[in-house]
Every structure is written in structure tokens, then in C-alpha cells.
Design a protein around this motif. Structure first.
Motif, PDB file in Angstrom:
ATOM      1  N   LEU A 141       0.826  -1.207   0.000  1.00  0.00           N
ATOM      2  CA  LEU A 141       0.000   0.000   0.000  1.00  0.00           C
ATOM      3  C   LEU A 141       0.860   1.255   0.000  1.00  0.00           C
ATOM      4  N   THR A 142       2.041   1.150   0.587  1.00  0.00           N
ATOM      5  CA  THR A 142       2.937   2.304   0.687  1.00  0.00           C
ATOM      6  C   THR A 142       3.798   2.478  -0.559  1.00  0.00           C
ATOM      7  N   LEU A 143       4.257   1.366  -1.145  1.00  0.00           N
ATOM      8  CA  LEU A 143       5.282   1.428  -2.180  1.00  0.00           C
ATOM      9  C   LEU A 143       4.788   1.132  -3.597  1.00  0.00           C
ATOM     10  N   ASP A 144       3.712   0.367  -3.729  1.00  0.00           N
ATOM     11  CA  ASP A 144       3.275  -0.065  -5.054  1.00  0.00           C
ATOM     12  C   ASP A 144       2.175   0.835  -5.606  1.00  0.00           C
ATOM     13  N   ASN A 145       2.143   0.970  -6.931  1.00  0.00           N
ATOM     14  CA  ASN A 145       1.047   1.734  -7.529  1.00  0.00           C
ATOM     15  C   ASN A 145      -0.204   0.861  -7.606  1.00  0.00           C
ATOM     16  N   ALA A 146      -1.320   1.481  -7.985  1.00  0.00           N
ATOM     17  CA  ALA A 146      -2.604   0.778  -7.973  1.00  0.00           C
ATOM     18  C   ALA A 146      -2.615  -0.415  -8.920  1.00  0.00           C
ATOM     19  N   LEU A 147      -1.972  -0.299 -10.083  1.00  0.00           N
ATOM     20  CA  LEU A 147      -1.963  -1.401 -11.044  1.00  0.00           C
ATOM     21  C   LEU A 147      -1.271  -2.629 -10.473  1.00  0.00           C
ATOM     22  N   VAL A 148      -0.152  -2.426  -9.809  1.00  0.00           N
ATOM     23  CA  VAL A 148       0.572  -3.548  -9.205  1.00  0.00           C
ATOM     24  C   VAL A 148      -0.294  -4.218  -8.145  1.00  0.00           C
ATOM     25  N   ARG A 149      -0.952  -3.422  -7.304  1.00  0.00           N
ATOM     26  CA  ARG A 149      -1.793  -3.985  -6.252  1.00  0.00           C
ATOM     27  C   ARG A 149      -2.962  -4.772  -6.844  1.00  0.00           C
ATOM     28  N   LEU A 199      -4.292  -6.144 -21.808  1.00  0.00           N
ATOM     29  CA  LEU A 199      -3.751  -6.957 -20.728  1.00  0.00           C
ATOM     30  C   LEU A 199      -4.771  -7.978 -20.238  1.00  0.00           C
ATOM     31  N   LEU A 200      -6.027  -7.565 -20.169  1.00  0.00           N
ATOM     32  CA  LEU A 200      -7.061  -8.433 -19.638  1.00  0.00           C
ATOM     33  C   LEU A 200      -8.384  -8.193 -20.351  1.00  0.00           C
ATOM     34  N   LYS A 201      -9.344  -9.050 -20.069  1.00  0.00           N
ATOM     35  CA  LYS A 201     -10.679  -8.911 -20.642  1.00  0.00           C
ATOM     36  C   LYS A 201     -11.704  -9.112 -19.537  1.00  0.00           C
ATOM     37  N   LEU A 202     -12.621  -8.157 -19.398  1.00  0.00           N
ATOM     38  CA  LEU A 202     -13.678  -8.255 -18.403  1.00  0.00           C
ATOM     39  C   LEU A 202     -14.831  -9.069 -18.993  1.00  0.00           C
ATOM     40  N   VAL A 203     -15.114 -10.213 -18.400  1.00  0.00           N
ATOM     41  CA  VAL A 203     -16.166 -11.069 -18.931  1.00  0.00           C
ATOM     42  C   VAL A 203     -17.436 -11.009 -18.081  1.00  0.00           C
ATOM     43  N   SER A 204     -17.323 -10.510 -16.854  1.00  0.00           N
ATOM     44  CA  SER A 204     -18.476 -10.295 -15.976  1.00  0.00           C
ATOM     45  C   SER A 204     -17.997  -9.405 -14.838  1.00  0.00           C
ATOM     46  N   PRO A 205     -18.903  -8.907 -13.994  1.00  0.00           N
ATOM     47  CA  PRO A 205     -18.459  -8.041 -12.890  1.00  0.00           C
ATOM     48  C   PRO A 205     -17.398  -8.664 -11.989  1.00  0.00           C
ATOM     49  N   ARG A 206     -17.356  -9.995 -11.908  1.00  0.00           N
ATOM     50  CA  ARG A 206     -16.408 -10.640 -10.999  1.00  0.00           C
ATOM     51  C   ARG A 206     -15.430 -11.578 -11.699  1.00  0.00           C
ATOM     52  N   ILE A 215       3.106 -10.064 -19.629  1.00  0.00           N
ATOM     53  CA  ILE A 215       3.105  -8.700 -19.087  1.00  0.00           C
ATOM     54  C   ILE A 215       2.523  -8.684 -17.676  1.00  0.00           C
ATOM     55  N   PHE A 216       1.483  -9.473 -17.465  1.00  0.00           N
ATOM     56  CA  PHE A 216       0.817  -9.555 -16.150  1.00  0.00           C
ATOM     57  C   PHE A 216       1.823  -9.918 -15.048  1.00  0.00           C
ATOM     58  N   TYR A 217       2.637 -10.955 -15.295  1.00  0.00           N
ATOM     59  CA  TYR A 217       3.592 -11.390 -14.276  1.00  0.00           C
ATOM     60  C   TYR A 217       4.769 -10.431 -14.154  1.00  0.00           C
TER      61      TYR A 217
END
Length: 222
Positions: A141-149, A199-206, A215-217
């Protein structure tokens, strides 16, 4: 597709599960509770074992702002801090789903110590794991940006043996945003931006499909 097993999974945003399986042998000493989704678990002189469902731990400040600290899954002890350290707390446990919970009173816990001393070592180990999770969460939470989290959270919820990599996020986006220390609109925007970038595909809300595992890893390893 290989899931790049050489990468070590981050546990900064891990939802805990099966940390205290040996405690099942002592459940006859506890009081069984069936609580519905949304129920606030009393913070009192009881140590809890979650048999079924999911519970979240939420911290609240003086202004009423909340931050989810943990999601606790089945076969885990929880409530150790108020049980062992009887002081006012600004946190609460809530049932995310319908839950079956076993409550150990002080006297029942003392009986467990006498009759099942090996469970004390199990409890000590799980508390040490929780401390590690919390320390790594604070660091992220202190060091990483939102994408990494976000990517580290998604990694924890990849469906085993899925190809392409399918993520079942399990929780509402509001809860995920709170867990990751961002707001809901920022989470939605970030997911949409990464979908546009491929990078990704949203297939449903969850549910999310990881389209570019390489790239993800790399993002997770930052």
C-alpha cells in the motif's frame, strides 16, 4: 499454457483459507453459530473458528472511513487480538456470506490448551502468517502503484488449470477497492484501461481473463 510457476505469488492481498484445519478436532468444545450475510460478529471474549463461508475484517477511523484488512475463509481461527488483548478496538468482523462459526469461550480455550496442546503451536503459526500478510500489505500500500496492487490481487484468484488464465474475483468491486486502498471508480477505470491495452478482458463483474500473462507477471514482479 504454463502459468509461469517460477514466479512466487504475492501474499500482500491474500484471503486466508485452511490455516487452522487441525482445530476441527476441538469444535465440540465451542458454541456453533449460523449467522447470515451482513451479520456483525461480536468482538468479545471469544475465539472464533470459521467452518463455512467468508468473513472480512474492517478497520474504521474516527471519521467513519473504512478499510478492509483481510478476507478470512473456511477453516481459519479469527478474533485473536480482542481475545488475547482485551482492549477497545476500532475494527469489526462482518459475514460476507452466510457463515457457520464456532465460538470458543475463555474456559473452552483453556480446556483446548490442556487437551490439545499441539493446537497452540498451530495457532502460533497462523498468527505469524497473518503478521507476514499484514506487513506485506502495508508495504504494498505504501510502495506499489494501484496497477501492481490490482494485479497481485487478481493473481491470488486465478482459477487453477484455467487456460487462458481466468480470474474469479469472488468479492464485490467495492470490497476489492477497499482492500486494495483505492476507490471503486478508480478500480473500474483501471480495469477498463487495462482491457483497452489488451492486458485483460472483463467477462463479468467478478470474472476477468488475463490476455497477456507475460506482461501480467512482469507487473507483479515490480
Amino acid at each position: 499454457m504454463q502459468h509461469l510457476a517460477s514466479w512466487q505469488k504475492s501474499d500482500a492481498f491474500k484471503d486466508m483459507r485452511d490455516l487452522n484445519l487441525p482445530w476441527r478436532q476441538a469444535l465440540h468444545m465451542a458454541n456453533k453459530k449460523n449467522w447470515p450475510r451482513g451479520h456483525y460478529v461480536p468482538i468479545c471474549r471469544h475465539l472464533y473458528f470459521l467452518e463455512r463461508g467468508t468473513v472480512r475484517l474492517t478497520q474504521q477511523n474516527m471519521d467513519g472511513q473504512e478499510k478492509i484488512l483481510w478476507f478470512i475463509g473456511e477453516n481459519c481461527i479469527f478474533g485473536e487480538t480482542p481475545f488475547f488483548h482485551n482492549a477497545n478496538v476500532c475494527a469489526h468482523f462482518t459475514c460476507v456470506t452466510n457463515c457457520t462459526i464456532h465460538a470458543f469461550s475463555t474456559s473452552a480455550f483453556e480446556t483446548v490448551m490442556r487437551e490439545y496442546p499441539e493446537l497452540m503451536l498451530d495457532l502460533t503459526r497462523s498468527m505469524a502468517l497473518k503478521m507476514r500478510f499484514l506487513v506485506r500489505q502495508v508495504a504494498s500500500l505504501t510502495l506499489d502503484n494501484a496497477l501492481v496492487r490490482v494485479c497481485r490481487f487478481l493473481e491470488q484468484h486465478i482459477v487453477p488449470d484455467s487456460d487462458p488464465l481466468l480470474v474469479d474475483m469472488c468479492f464485490s468491486r467495492q470490497d476489492i477497492a477497499s482492500f486494495l486502498g483505492i476507490n471503486r471508480s478508480s478500480l473500474y477505470k483501471l480495469l477498463r484501461e487495462q482491457e483497452e491495452k489488451g492486458l485483460l478482458k472483463l467477462v463479468s463483474p467478478r470474472k476477468v481473463i488475463i490476455m497477456r500473462p507475460d506482461i501480467f507477471y512482469e507487473i507483479i514482479a515490480c
